[in-house]
Design an enzyme around this catalytic site. Structure first.
Site, PDB file in Angstrom:
ATOM      1  N   LEU A  33       0.814  -1.220   0.000  1.00 51.55           N
ATOM      2  CA  LEU A  33       0.000   0.000   0.000  1.00 51.55           C
ATOM      3  C   LEU A  33       0.845   1.267   0.000  1.00 51.55           C
ATOM      4  CD1 LEU A  33      -2.761  -1.087   2.548  1.00 51.55           C
ATOM      5  CD2 LEU A  33      -2.745  -1.351   0.055  1.00 51.55           C
ATOM      6  N   HIS A  34       0.445   2.212  -0.831  1.00 51.25           N
ATOM      7  CA  HIS A  34       1.091   3.522  -0.871  1.00 51.25           C
ATOM      8  C   HIS A  34       0.008   4.591  -0.710  1.00 51.25           C
ATOM      9  CE1 HIS A  34      -0.505   3.526  -4.914  1.00 51.25           C
ATOM     10  NE2 HIS A  34       0.241   2.479  -5.250  1.00 51.25           N
ATOM     11  N   HIS A  37      -3.322   4.179  -2.554  1.00 50.05           N
ATOM     12  CA  HIS A  37      -4.320   3.304  -1.923  1.00 50.05           C
ATOM     13  C   HIS A  37      -4.954   4.011  -0.719  1.00 50.05           C
ATOM     14  CE1 HIS A  37      -1.469   0.156  -3.589  1.00 50.05           C
ATOM     15  NE2 HIS A  37      -2.614  -0.219  -4.103  1.00 50.05           N
ATOM     16  N   GLN A 148      -8.249   5.897 -10.568  1.00 52.60           N
ATOM     17  CA  GLN A 148      -8.284   6.309 -11.986  1.00 52.60           C
ATOM     18  C   GLN A 148      -7.009   5.884 -12.719  1.00 52.60           C
ATOM     19  OE1 GLN A 148     -10.521   7.538 -14.038  1.00 52.60           O
ATOM     20  NE2 GLN A 148      -9.008   7.847 -15.671  1.00 52.60           N
ATOM     21  N   GLN A 153      -8.902  -0.853 -16.371  1.00 54.01           N
ATOM     22  CA  GLN A 153      -9.524  -1.718 -15.349  1.00 54.01           C
ATOM     23  C   GLN A 153     -10.877  -1.138 -14.928  1.00 54.01           C
ATOM     24  OE1 GLN A 153      -7.436  -3.710 -11.958  1.00 54.01           O
ATOM     25  NE2 GLN A 153      -8.090  -1.956 -10.787  1.00 54.01           N
ATOM     26  N   VAL A 176      -3.044   9.576  -7.567  1.00 47.15           N
ATOM     27  CA  VAL A 176      -2.188  10.334  -6.645  1.00 47.15           C
ATOM     28  C   VAL A 176      -0.770  10.302  -7.218  1.00 47.15           C
ATOM     29  CG1 VAL A 176      -1.293  10.494  -4.282  1.00 47.15           C
ATOM     30  CG2 VAL A 176      -3.645   9.735  -4.686  1.00 47.15           C
ATOM     31  N   LEU A 184       1.714   7.269  -8.441  1.00 44.77           N
ATOM     32  CA  LEU A 184       2.079   6.251  -7.446  1.00 44.77           C
ATOM     33  C   LEU A 184       1.659   4.880  -7.961  1.00 44.77           C
ATOM     34  CD1 LEU A 184       1.319   7.798  -3.948  1.00 44.77           C
ATOM     35  CD2 LEU A 184       3.307   8.030  -5.417  1.00 44.77           C
ATOM     36  N   SER A 185       2.549   3.901  -7.746  1.00 42.07           N
ATOM     37  CA  SER A 185       2.289   2.525  -8.158  1.00 42.07           C
ATOM     38  C   SER A 185       3.103   1.616  -7.256  1.00 42.07           C
ATOM     39  CB  SER A 185       2.741   2.331  -9.612  1.00 42.07           C
ATOM     40  OG  SER A 185       2.884   0.955  -9.890  1.00 42.07           O
ATOM     41  N   ARG A 187       4.550  -0.819  -8.212  1.00 39.51           N
ATOM     42  CA  ARG A 187       5.709  -1.269  -9.007  1.00 39.51           C
ATOM     43  C   ARG A 187       6.830  -0.231  -9.039  1.00 39.51           C
ATOM     44  NH1 ARG A 187       1.431  -4.072 -12.001  1.00 39.51           N
ATOM     45  NH2 ARG A 187       1.897  -6.286 -11.872  1.00 39.51           N
TER      46      ARG A 187
HETATM   47  O1  PAF Z   1      -6.005  -2.712  -8.951  1.00 34.19           O
HETATM   48  C1  PAF Z   1      -5.619  -3.700  -8.301  1.00 34.19           C
HETATM   49  O2  PAF Z   1      -4.817  -3.596  -7.361  1.00 34.19           O
HETATM   50  C2  PAF Z   1      -6.133  -5.088  -8.696  1.00 34.19           C
HETATM   51  O3  PAF Z   1      -6.265  -5.217 -10.069  1.00 34.19           O
HETATM   52  C3  PAF Z   1      -7.440  -5.464  -7.980  1.00 34.19           C
HETATM   53  C4  PAF Z   1      -8.576  -4.550  -8.402  1.00 34.19           C
HETATM   54  C5  PAF Z   1      -7.245  -5.395  -6.482  1.00 34.19           C
HETATM   55  C6  PAF Z   1      -7.842  -6.894  -8.356  1.00 34.19           C
HETATM   56  O4  PAF Z   1      -6.871  -7.817  -7.972  1.00 34.19           O
END
Ligand code: PAF
Length: 282
Positions: A33-34, A37, A148, A153, A176, A184-185, A187
């Protein structure tokens, strides 16, 4: 804060909360988490009386050569952050619980699942829609919040909720960014300092398109070539796609005056990053 690992326990916690009149606001995550999230979690707080966050690194959405094994798993640190945000429940099931032997059912949003990231990551969105549908059945949220940054997705899941008449509202929260613009990611931790600097080209390209659109340019072809020329200024960026599409259908648009999504994906070394900007209706 309760940490629930068992599907049945989560289902009965949700049932009990609803029986007491709680509104459940759900933030599905894969952990690591960053602030991005946490911004979703803070938004959730304003929507629901009970905030549930799931942490599950979903094997089904990773391709065979992707980073499922290396994906950062930081459950303890994640839970500390969520507790500090006042989250009531963390749902953290095991892969064996989520996908018991013999599981055969998938949720597949035809057409949309092959666009943008779906083109270069075959099977990715089928994995996402399947796990999110399962999580919705387990958590039974009234609201579910997504970022976003994962615009494709969002389009896939919106369509799934609509087509399958899922009884919840999907909410999308803004991307963000770091102070220098990098989205932010989870990865981003893979990037070397040099790659992190190179990756800023994504935001630069999107800013340039946004500025041109604001000053009246509505030709998607022209905006696309403007973005491509910014991206070309960073030779380390290995472009996957740069598309200007309808944000709901993910189909390319020719004219952006009715609003459009400008989405980009590129790899820096072995790390693939995505970013996007929404151009408003004129
Ligand atoms: O966006 C994500 O982190 C993932 O694709 C999700 C929505 C939690 C599904 O695994």
């Amino acid at each position: 804060m309760r940490i629930i690992r068992d599907i049945r326990d989560m289902q009965s916690a949700s049932r009990a909360a609803k029986a007491q009149g709680s509104t459940i606001c759900f933030v599905p995550t894969m952990g690591a988490l960053h602030e991005g999230h946490l911004s979703l979690v803070r938004y959730a707080r304003t929507q629901g009386t009970l905030v549930v966050v799931s942490i599950f690194v979903n094997p089904l959405q990773f391709g065979p050569t992707e980073d499922f094994n290396q994906y950062p798993r930081t459950l303890e640190a994640d839970c500390a952050k969520l507790e500090a945000e006042g989250v009531e429940i963390v749902f953290a099931p095991s892969p064996a619980q989520m996908y018991p032997e013999g599981a055969k059912t998938v949720v597949y949003v035809e057409g949309l699942s092959e666009k943008l990231d779906g083109l270069s990551r075959p099977g990715h969105f089928k994995g996402v829609s399947t796990v999110v549908a399962k999580l919705f059945n387990i958590v039974k949220p009234d609201y579910a919040i997504f970022g976003q940054k994962d615009a494709a997705q969002v389009a896939v899941l919106r369509r799934m909720v609509r087509d399958l008449n899922m009884d919840l509202e999907l909410i999308v929260s803004p991307t963000v960014r770091e102070a220098d613009g990098l989205a932010l990611s989870s990865r981003n931790v893979y990037l070397t300092p040099e790659q992190r600097c190179q990756a800023l080209v994504l935001h630069r390209a999107l800013l340039k398109v946004e500025a041109e659109a604001k000053s009246g340019e509505t030709s998607a072809e022209k905006l696309r070539s403007i973005a491509l020329s910014v991206l070309a200024s960073e030779p380390a960026a290995k472009l996957d796609y740069l598309e200007i599409v309808n944000p709901d259908t993910l189909e390319p648009v020719e004219d952006t005056s009715k609003g459009a999504l400008v989405a980009v994906a590129a790899a820096f070394g072995a790390t693939r990053l995505i970013d996007n900007v929404l151009l408003p209706k004129l």
